[in-house]
Design a protein around this motif. Sequence first.
Motif, mmCIF file in Angstrom:
data_model
loop_
_atom_site.group_PDB
_atom_site.id
_atom_site.type_symbol
_atom_site.label_atom_id
_atom_site.label_comp_id
_atom_site.label_asym_id
_atom_site.label_seq_id
_atom_site.Cartn_x
_atom_site.Cartn_y
_atom_site.Cartn_z
ATOM 1 N N VAL A 146 0.853 -1.176 0.000
ATOM 2 C CA VAL A 146 0.000 0.000 0.000
ATOM 3 C C VAL A 146 0.890 1.227 0.000
ATOM 4 C CG1 VAL A 146 -1.751 1.260 1.273
ATOM 5 C CG2 VAL A 146 -1.809 -1.227 1.204
ATOM 6 N N GLN A 147 0.578 2.185 -0.861
ATOM 7 C CA GLN A 147 1.394 3.392 -0.974
ATOM 8 C C GLN A 147 1.376 4.172 0.316
ATOM 9 O OE1 GLN A 147 0.025 5.850 -4.146
ATOM 10 N NE2 GLN A 147 1.834 5.447 -5.372
ATOM 11 N N PRO A 148 2.519 4.755 0.686
ATOM 12 C CA PRO A 148 2.510 5.595 1.872
ATOM 13 C C PRO A 148 1.655 6.825 1.636
ATOM 14 C CG PRO A 148 4.616 5.762 0.750
ATOM 15 C CD PRO A 148 3.835 4.698 0.064
ATOM 16 N N ARG A 149 1.079 7.297 2.696
ATOM 17 C CA ARG A 149 0.182 8.449 2.606
ATOM 18 C C ARG A 149 0.968 9.709 2.267
ATOM 19 N NH1 ARG A 149 -4.475 8.895 7.018
ATOM 20 N NH2 ARG A 149 -6.039 8.899 5.435
ATOM 21 N N ARG A 150 0.477 10.452 1.262
ATOM 22 C CA ARG A 150 1.117 11.712 0.898
ATOM 23 C C ARG A 150 0.605 12.820 1.780
ATOM 24 N NH1 ARG A 150 0.157 12.749 -5.149
ATOM 25 N NH2 ARG A 150 -1.277 11.041 -5.097
ATOM 26 N N LYS A 151 1.435 13.838 1.888
ATOM 27 C CA LYS A 151 1.041 15.003 2.674
ATOM 28 C C LYS A 151 -0.116 15.693 1.966
ATOM 29 C CE LYS A 151 3.426 18.272 5.462
ATOM 30 N NZ LYS A 151 4.664 18.964 5.723
ATOM 31 N N GLY A 152 -1.076 16.240 2.700
ATOM 32 C CA GLY A 152 -2.259 16.888 2.142
ATOM 33 C C GLY A 152 -1.906 18.121 1.330
ATOM 34 N N THR A 153 -2.796 18.451 0.405
ATOM 35 C CA THR A 153 -2.589 19.624 -0.437
ATOM 36 C C THR A 153 -3.040 20.902 0.240
ATOM 37 O OG1 THR A 153 -4.761 19.366 -1.446
ATOM 38 C CG2 THR A 153 -2.910 18.271 -2.544
ATOM 39 N N GLY A 154 -3.693 20.782 1.353
ATOM 40 C CA GLY A 154 -4.209 21.969 2.029
ATOM 41 C C GLY A 154 -5.679 22.202 1.728
ATOM 42 N N ASP A 155 -6.183 21.578 0.685
ATOM 43 C CA ASP A 155 -7.589 21.701 0.323
ATOM 44 C C ASP A 155 -8.293 20.434 0.798
ATOM 45 O OD1 ASP A 155 -9.336 22.473 -2.791
ATOM 46 O OD2 ASP A 155 -10.055 22.154 -0.760
ATOM 47 N N SER A 156 -9.171 20.559 1.772
ATOM 48 C CA SER A 156 -9.796 19.385 2.378
ATOM 49 C C SER A 156 -10.613 18.581 1.367
ATOM 50 C CB SER A 156 -10.664 19.802 3.556
ATOM 51 O OG SER A 156 -11.712 20.632 3.121
ATOM 52 N N GLU A 157 -11.266 19.250 0.429
ATOM 53 C CA GLU A 157 -12.060 18.522 -0.560
ATOM 54 C C GLU A 157 -11.168 17.702 -1.483
ATOM 55 O OE1 GLU A 157 -15.603 21.829 -0.806
ATOM 56 O OE2 GLU A 157 -14.721 21.087 -2.647
ATOM 57 N N LEU A 158 -10.044 18.284 -1.927
ATOM 58 C CA LEU A 158 -9.130 17.531 -2.792
ATOM 59 C C LEU A 158 -8.494 16.376 -2.038
ATOM 60 C CD1 LEU A 158 -7.363 20.347 -4.823
ATOM 61 C CD2 LEU A 158 -9.003 18.685 -5.635
ATOM 62 N N ASP A 159 -8.142 16.596 -0.772
ATOM 63 C CA ASP A 159 -7.570 15.518 0.032
ATOM 64 C C ASP A 159 -8.567 14.374 0.176
ATOM 65 O OD1 ASP A 159 -5.804 17.753 2.306
ATOM 66 O OD2 ASP A 159 -5.238 16.959 0.343
ATOM 67 N N GLU A 160 -9.837 14.718 0.362
ATOM 68 C CA GLU A 160 -10.862 13.699 0.507
ATOM 69 C C GLU A 160 -11.028 12.901 -0.786
ATOM 70 O OE1 GLU A 160 -14.339 15.273 2.400
ATOM 71 O OE2 GLU A 160 -15.577 13.710 1.542
ATOM 72 N N ILE A 161 -10.995 13.595 -1.912
ATOM 73 C CA ILE A 161 -11.116 12.919 -3.209
ATOM 74 C C ILE A 161 -9.916 12.011 -3.442
ATOM 75 C CG2 ILE A 161 -11.138 13.291 -5.707
ATOM 76 C CD1 ILE A 161 -12.771 15.851 -5.130
ATOM 77 N N GLU A 162 -8.715 12.503 -3.121
ATOM 78 C CA GLU A 162 -7.515 11.675 -3.282
ATOM 79 C C GLU A 162 -7.592 10.427 -2.415
ATOM 80 O OE1 GLU A 162 -3.880 13.816 -2.761
ATOM 81 O OE2 GLU A 162 -4.353 15.223 -4.369
ATOM 82 N N GLU A 163 -8.093 10.561 -1.207
ATOM 83 C CA GLU A 163 -8.219 9.425 -0.312
ATOM 84 C C GLU A 163 -9.189 8.383 -0.889
ATOM 85 O OE1 GLU A 163 -6.509 8.676 2.343
ATOM 86 O OE2 GLU A 163 -7.661 6.880 2.750
ATOM 87 N N LEU A 164 -10.328 8.843 -1.427
ATOM 88 C CA LEU A 164 -11.277 7.918 -2.049
ATOM 89 C C LEU A 164 -10.661 7.214 -3.253
ATOM 90 C CD1 LEU A 164 -14.554 10.024 -1.889
ATOM 91 C CD2 LEU A 164 -14.096 7.908 -0.671
ATOM 92 N N LEU A 165 -9.930 7.967 -4.086
ATOM 93 C CA LEU A 165 -9.279 7.360 -5.248
ATOM 94 C C LEU A 165 -8.225 6.353 -4.816
ATOM 95 C CD1 LEU A 165 -8.867 10.507 -7.532
ATOM 96 C CD2 LEU A 165 -10.446 8.598 -7.858
ATOM 97 N N ARG A 166 -7.479 6.672 -3.779
ATOM 98 C CA ARG A 166 -6.427 5.781 -3.293
ATOM 99 C C ARG A 166 -7.047 4.477 -2.760
ATOM 100 N NH1 ARG A 166 -4.952 8.889 -0.709
ATOM 101 N NH2 ARG A 166 -3.427 9.888 0.196
ATOM 102 N N ARG A 167 -8.162 4.573 -2.049
ATOM 103 C CA ARG A 167 -8.832 3.381 -1.510
ATOM 104 C C ARG A 167 -9.308 2.451 -2.617
ATOM 105 N NH1 ARG A 167 -12.731 6.034 2.992
ATOM 106 N NH2 ARG A 167 -11.093 6.734 4.402
ATOM 107 N N ARG A 168 -9.723 3.039 -3.721
ATOM 108 C CA ARG A 168 -10.230 2.227 -4.841
ATOM 109 C C ARG A 168 -9.113 1.767 -5.781
ATOM 110 N NH1 ARG A 168 -15.803 1.916 -4.827
ATOM 111 N NH2 ARG A 168 -16.763 3.580 -3.637
ATOM 112 N N GLY A 169 -7.897 2.177 -5.482
ATOM 113 C CA GLY A 169 -6.764 1.735 -6.306
ATOM 114 C C GLY A 169 -6.652 2.463 -7.622
ATOM 115 N N ILE A 170 -7.220 3.647 -7.699
ATOM 116 C CA ILE A 170 -7.193 4.407 -8.952
ATOM 117 C C ILE A 170 -5.985 5.313 -9.014
ATOM 118 C CG2 ILE A 170 -8.405 6.124 -10.316
ATOM 119 C CD1 ILE A 170 -11.002 4.917 -9.249
ATOM 120 N N GLN A 171 -5.538 5.781 -7.886
ATOM 121 C CA GLN A 171 -4.424 6.734 -7.892
ATOM 122 C C GLN A 171 -3.154 6.080 -7.449
ATOM 123 O OE1 GLN A 171 -4.928 10.053 -5.279
ATOM 124 N NE2 GLN A 171 -3.790 11.376 -6.657
#
Length: 158
Positions: free
Chosen positions: A133-158
């Motif tokens: 599993v990829q290590p968690r990246r530091k947040g971009t500062g935008d909570s909505e983008l971080d949330e989207i990245e987290e969802l994509l990471r969980r589904r194996g898209i990113q």
Amino acid sequence: MDEATWAALTVVLTVLGVVWTVVAFRRRGAANGLRALGFTLLPAAAWLTGTLRMFTEIGSAVSRWATSLVLDPRVWTGVGLAGTAAVLIVLSGYLRARQLARGQGRTPLPEGPRGSSGAVLAEPRGAGSGEAVQPRRKGTGDSELDEIEELLRRRGIQ
């Protein structure tokens, strides 16, 4: 017209504006009500500054010009050209906005295996790729983008 007539015209326009303002506040909320109030104050401001007379003179001059138009092909050609110019100016603004939106929306696609439609195919995480599993990246500062990245990471898209 004398000064009393101008004052009466101002009062009538202001009273009509007040009615419009009350209706706007009740039906459409504070933003539209405040806009209506701003327009309501304009006739009184125009009368107090002496520009109400100027605006009516301009209106009279335009109406005299419009009523004196005859079926002169030269005049109507000019009217047609003015209309065409207005349409072209509005159309160019619309097309420019689309070009700017398109230019800002372009992002290069990552290189990788492509399907028959040309879209990049995502490889499932950990499925034979030897990846943990990829290590968690530091947040971009935008909570909505971080949330989207987290969802994509969980589904194996990113």
